[in-house]
Design a protein around this motif. Structure first.
Motif, PDB file in Angstrom:
ATOM      1  N   GLU A 131      -9.040  10.542  47.287  1.00  0.00           N
ATOM      2  CA  GLU A 131      -8.814   9.667  48.435  1.00  0.00           C
ATOM      3  C   GLU A 131      -7.324   9.519  48.741  1.00  0.00           C
ATOM      4  OE1 GLU A 131     -10.734   6.090  47.273  1.00  0.00           O
ATOM      5  OE2 GLU A 131     -12.759   6.811  47.738  1.00  0.00           O
ATOM      6  N   GLU A 132      -6.520   9.391  47.698  1.00  0.00           N
ATOM      7  CA  GLU A 132      -5.089   9.193  47.896  1.00  0.00           C
ATOM      8  C   GLU A 132      -4.429  10.446  48.462  1.00  0.00           C
ATOM      9  OE1 GLU A 132      -4.446   5.874  44.358  1.00  0.00           O
ATOM     10  OE2 GLU A 132      -4.102   8.000  43.949  1.00  0.00           O
ATOM     11  N   ILE A 133      -4.871  11.613  48.035  1.00  0.00           N
ATOM     12  CA  ILE A 133      -4.322  12.855  48.579  1.00  0.00           C
ATOM     13  C   ILE A 133      -4.635  12.953  50.065  1.00  0.00           C
ATOM     14  CG2 ILE A 133      -4.567  15.369  48.568  1.00  0.00           C
ATOM     15  CD1 ILE A 133      -4.918  15.227  45.537  1.00  0.00           C
ATOM     16  N   LYS A 134      -5.860  12.626  50.444  1.00  0.00           N
ATOM     17  CA  LYS A 134      -6.247  12.699  51.854  1.00  0.00           C
ATOM     18  C   LYS A 134      -5.434  11.723  52.697  1.00  0.00           C
ATOM     19  CE  LYS A 134     -10.969  14.344  51.079  1.00  0.00           C
ATOM     20  NZ  LYS A 134     -12.426  14.039  51.170  1.00  0.00           N
ATOM     21  N   LYS A 135      -5.225  10.513  52.198  1.00  0.00           N
ATOM     22  CA  LYS A 135      -4.424   9.524  52.923  1.00  0.00           C
ATOM     23  C   LYS A 135      -2.970   9.992  53.053  1.00  0.00           C
ATOM     24  CE  LYS A 135      -7.177   5.466  51.654  1.00  0.00           C
ATOM     25  NZ  LYS A 135      -7.204   4.185  50.892  1.00  0.00           N
ATOM     26  N   ALA A 136      -2.452  10.605  51.993  1.00  0.00           N
ATOM     27  CA  ALA A 136      -1.073  11.088  52.019  1.00  0.00           C
ATOM     28  C   ALA A 136      -0.902  12.203  53.039  1.00  0.00           C
ATOM     29  CB  ALA A 136      -0.668  11.573  50.627  1.00  0.00           C
ATOM     30  N   VAL A 137      -1.874  13.085  53.138  1.00  0.00           N
ATOM     31  CA  VAL A 137      -1.812  14.185  54.109  1.00  0.00           C
ATOM     32  C   VAL A 137      -1.836  13.627  55.532  1.00  0.00           C
ATOM     33  CG1 VAL A 137      -3.035  16.190  55.027  1.00  0.00           C
ATOM     34  CG2 VAL A 137      -2.816  15.895  52.561  1.00  0.00           C
ATOM     35  N   ILE A 138      -2.696  12.633  55.770  1.00  0.00           N
ATOM     36  CA  ILE A 138      -2.766  11.998  57.087  1.00  0.00           C
ATOM     37  C   ILE A 138      -1.433  11.350  57.446  1.00  0.00           C
ATOM     38  CG2 ILE A 138      -3.837  10.105  58.391  1.00  0.00           C
ATOM     39  CD1 ILE A 138      -6.433  10.694  56.878  1.00  0.00           C
ATOM     40  N   ALA A 139      -0.766  10.807  56.427  1.00  0.00           N
ATOM     41  CA  ALA A 139       0.535  10.165  56.633  1.00  0.00           C
ATOM     42  C   ALA A 139       1.674  11.180  56.670  1.00  0.00           C
ATOM     43  CB  ALA A 139       0.788   9.147  55.527  1.00  0.00           C
ATOM     44  N   ASP A 140       1.329  12.461  56.702  1.00  0.00           N
ATOM     45  CA  ASP A 140       2.305  13.551  56.778  1.00  0.00           C
ATOM     46  C   ASP A 140       3.225  13.595  55.564  1.00  0.00           C
ATOM     47  OD1 ASP A 140       3.199  15.827  58.092  1.00  0.00           O
ATOM     48  OD2 ASP A 140       4.844  14.770  59.083  1.00  0.00           O
ATOM     49  N   GLU A 141       2.691  13.241  54.414  1.00  0.00           N
ATOM     50  CA  GLU A 141       3.420  13.370  53.169  1.00  0.00           C
ATOM     51  C   GLU A 141       3.056  14.710  52.526  1.00  0.00           C
ATOM     52  OE1 GLU A 141       2.560   9.917  50.866  1.00  0.00           O
ATOM     53  OE2 GLU A 141       3.463   8.537  52.323  1.00  0.00           O
ATOM     54  N   PRO A 142       3.915  15.243  51.653  1.00  0.00           N
ATOM     55  CA  PRO A 142       3.734  16.610  51.130  1.00  0.00           C
ATOM     56  C   PRO A 142       2.633  16.738  50.066  1.00  0.00           C
ATOM     57  CG  PRO A 142       5.659  15.609  50.147  1.00  0.00           C
ATOM     58  CD  PRO A 142       5.168  14.631  51.177  1.00  0.00           C
ATOM     59  N   TYR A 143       1.394  16.554  50.494  1.00  0.00           N
ATOM     60  CA  TYR A 143       0.276  16.688  49.560  1.00  0.00           C
ATOM     61  C   TYR A 143      -0.799  17.630  50.088  1.00  0.00           C
ATOM     62  CZ  TYR A 143       2.233  13.031  46.658  1.00  0.00           C
ATOM     63  OH  TYR A 143       3.066  12.314  45.833  1.00  0.00           O
ATOM     64  N   ALA A 144      -0.415  18.500  51.029  1.00  0.00           N
ATOM     65  CA  ALA A 144      -1.342  19.517  51.533  1.00  0.00           C
ATOM     66  C   ALA A 144      -1.150  20.770  50.683  1.00  0.00           C
ATOM     67  CB  ALA A 144      -1.071  19.801  53.001  1.00  0.00           C
ATOM     68  N   PHE A 145      -2.029  20.935  49.710  1.00  0.00           N
ATOM     69  CA  PHE A 145      -1.873  22.024  48.749  1.00  0.00           C
ATOM     70  C   PHE A 145      -2.785  23.208  49.069  1.00  0.00           C
ATOM     71  CE2 PHE A 145      -1.072  18.081  46.250  1.00  0.00           C
ATOM     72  CZ  PHE A 145       0.295  18.269  46.073  1.00  0.00           C
ATOM     73  N   GLU A 146      -2.259  24.382  48.829  1.00  0.00           N
ATOM     74  CA  GLU A 146      -3.078  25.596  48.902  1.00  0.00           C
ATOM     75  C   GLU A 146      -3.775  25.818  47.563  1.00  0.00           C
ATOM     76  OE1 GLU A 146      -4.509  29.110  50.905  1.00  0.00           O
ATOM     77  OE2 GLU A 146      -3.413  27.367  51.626  1.00  0.00           O
ATOM     78  N   TRP A 147      -3.072  25.466  46.488  1.00  0.00           N
ATOM     79  CA  TRP A 147      -3.597  25.662  45.140  1.00  0.00           C
ATOM     80  C   TRP A 147      -3.436  24.387  44.317  1.00  0.00           C
ATOM     81  CZ3 TRP A 147      -6.248  29.982  44.123  1.00  0.00           C
ATOM     82  CH2 TRP A 147      -6.015  31.094  44.905  1.00  0.00           C
ATOM     83  N   TYR A 148      -4.434  24.124  43.491  1.00  0.00           N
ATOM     84  CA  TYR A 148      -4.370  23.041  42.510  1.00  0.00           C
ATOM     85  C   TYR A 148      -4.300  23.686  41.130  1.00  0.00           C
ATOM     86  CZ  TYR A 148      -5.630  19.741  46.191  1.00  0.00           C
ATOM     87  OH  TYR A 148      -5.629  18.968  47.334  1.00  0.00           O
ATOM     88  N   MET A 149      -3.299  23.312  40.377  1.00  0.00           N
ATOM     89  CA  MET A 149      -3.074  23.904  39.054  1.00  0.00           C
ATOM     90  C   MET A 149      -3.440  22.896  37.968  1.00  0.00           C
ATOM     91  SD  MET A 149       0.482  25.467  37.490  1.00  0.00           S
ATOM     92  CE  MET A 149       1.162  23.934  36.837  1.00  0.00           C
ATOM     93  N   PHE A 150      -4.150  23.375  36.979  1.00  0.00           N
ATOM     94  CA  PHE A 150      -4.556  22.554  35.841  1.00  0.00           C
ATOM     95  C   PHE A 150      -4.114  23.247  34.558  1.00  0.00           C
ATOM     96  CE2 PHE A 150      -7.456  21.848  39.296  1.00  0.00           C
ATOM     97  CZ  PHE A 150      -7.777  20.500  39.278  1.00  0.00           C
ATOM     98  N   ILE A 151      -3.660  22.469  33.592  1.00  0.00           N
ATOM     99  CA  ILE A 151      -3.358  22.983  32.259  1.00  0.00           C
ATOM    100  C   ILE A 151      -4.324  22.308  31.308  1.00  0.00           C
ATOM    101  CG2 ILE A 151      -1.639  23.210  30.431  1.00  0.00           C
ATOM    102  CD1 ILE A 151       0.522  23.056  32.602  1.00  0.00           C
ATOM    103  N   SER A 152      -5.239  23.090  30.759  1.00  0.00           N
ATOM    104  CA  SER A 152      -6.322  22.549  29.939  1.00  0.00           C
ATOM    105  C   SER A 152      -6.046  22.760  28.454  1.00  0.00           C
ATOM    106  CB  SER A 152      -7.640  23.238  30.316  1.00  0.00           C
ATOM    107  OG  SER A 152      -8.670  22.891  29.431  1.00  0.00           O
ATOM    108  N   LYS A 153      -6.379  21.756  27.673  1.00  0.00           N
ATOM    109  CA  LYS A 153      -6.243  21.854  26.218  1.00  0.00           C
ATOM    110  C   LYS A 153      -7.535  22.439  25.645  1.00  0.00           C
ATOM    111  CE  LYS A 153      -5.330  17.551  25.365  1.00  0.00           C
ATOM    112  NZ  LYS A 153      -4.930  16.316  24.653  1.00  0.00           N
ATOM    113  N   THR A 154      -7.401  23.532  24.931  1.00  0.00           N
ATOM    114  CA  THR A 154      -8.567  24.213  24.366  1.00  0.00           C
ATOM    115  C   THR A 154      -8.341  24.488  22.886  1.00  0.00           C
ATOM    116  OG1 THR A 154      -7.686  26.406  24.917  1.00  0.00           O
ATOM    117  CG2 THR A 154      -9.072  25.324  26.586  1.00  0.00           C
ATOM    118  N   TYR A 155      -9.409  24.919  22.234  1.00  0.00           N
ATOM    119  CA  TYR A 155      -9.283  25.310  20.833  1.00  0.00           C
ATOM    120  C   TYR A 155     -10.448  26.208  20.439  1.00  0.00           C
ATOM    121  CZ  TYR A 155     -12.865  21.781  19.705  1.00  0.00           C
ATOM    122  OH  TYR A 155     -14.032  21.055  19.632  1.00  0.00           O
TER     123      TYR A 155
END
Length: 303
Positions: free
Chosen positions: A178-202
């Motif tokens: 929800e916050e990302i969508k509101k930020a995009v509407i407010a023309d803040e830099p949260y329009a991403f092409e890619w979302y990156m995650f760093i996952s902890k594995t074992y």
């Protein structure tokens, strides 16, 4: 005080939202005591914006994420960004706003902060970890992490203490979405092409003590089966992996230090070989990813 409080409930006048969940307080080092009984307590979790007071705690959570390689990255830069851009992102606390956060979920625009030392180090670090044998993926990942195009990358920073229940992730991801969508509407830099995650594995490892010199038991080593199953420390990461267009596992650069640390947690014959996984999710799949996480991780309403 109240100005910094995140109000997550639908109604404006409703107090800060809480999530009730059961927390296992059993000490893992005492598995043979009390006949395996566990202490279960009910805890209410409060959600807050990242705040200046959280700097050291956020840096500690990031250090936990990068483990023995944390010294290679200027993690203070990321803590600063999380606090500065606190209109997006949530911390979880159990006492009050002045207490340390037990979890963080936020997103950092890597392109926006590409001149920060920490961001440069992180992109170089991850690019160097990408397997060279997969030329197609290697080329694509390095292009994304070069931050040289107008297709922005958002690093979803997700880290929490190990005994935090997964149920907290359902509302946290909903809030982030929800916050990302509101930020995009407010023309803040949260329009991403890619979302990156760093996952902890074992992976599980077995002791090779019997293969070593019996006169030097302290030299016990752990052997990993390359075909053994990969496990996720944070269960929602398994969902994220289903939506990732690019993903790869990588080991720590300072793996010897991490193995030494893990040996203190391992049992006499079995232990774990911790590692990390990079996942890149295209924007077209992000909403579906969030919806599945919120559905799967949502806590059961109290009777």
């Amino acid at each position: 005080m109240s100005a910094n409080l995140k109000r997550k409930a639908p109604e404006e006048d409703e107090p800060v939202k809480k999530v009730a969940a059961k927390v296992n307080t059993e000490n893992s080092d005492e598995e043979d005591s009390d006949d395996g009984l566990q202490d279960i307590v009910d805890v209410d979790f409060d959600f807050y914006n990242p705040d200046d007071i959280d700097y050291h705690a956020l840096k500690k959570l990031l250090t936990q994420l990068f483990a023995s390689d944390a010294e290679m990255l200027e993690l203070g830069d990321f803590a600063d960004i999380l606090i500065e851009e606190n209109q997006v992102g949530t911390t979880v606390k159990v006492d009050d706003q002045k207490s340390d956060p037990y979890a963080i979920l936020s997103v950092i625009n890597l392109n926006q902060y590409k001149d920060k030392t920490g961001v440069k180090q992180l992109c170089t670090y991850l690019s160097n970890k990408c397997p060279k044998k997969n030329e197609t993926m290697n080329k694509a990942v390095k292009k994304i992490l070069s931050l040289s195009t107008d297709k922005h990358v958002g690093w979803v920073v997700s880290e929490r203490f190990i005994n935090m229940p997964v149920e907290i992730m359902a509302p946290m991801y909903t809030m982030l979405q929800e916050e990302i969508k509101k930020a995009v509407i407010a023309d803040e830099p949260y329009a991403f092409e890619w979302y990156m995650f760093i996952s902890k594995t074992y992976k599980e490892v077995t002791s090779t003590a019997d293969e070593e010199n019996e006169d030097q038991p302290e030299q016990k080593k752990l052997k990993t089966d390359i075909n053994s199953e990969t496990f996720y420390f944070q269960s929602e990461d398994e969902i994220i992996s289903k939506y990732a267009e690019y993903q790869f596992d990588f080991k720590f650069t300072n793996s010897e230090k991490e193995q030494a640390a893990d040996s203190r947690r391992a049992f006499s014959d079995f232990g774990i070989a911790p590692s990390r996984k990079l996942l890149l999710v295209h924007k077209s799949k992000f909403d579906d990813l969030v919806n599945e996480i919120t559905k799967t991780c949502a806590s059961t309403p109290a009777a």
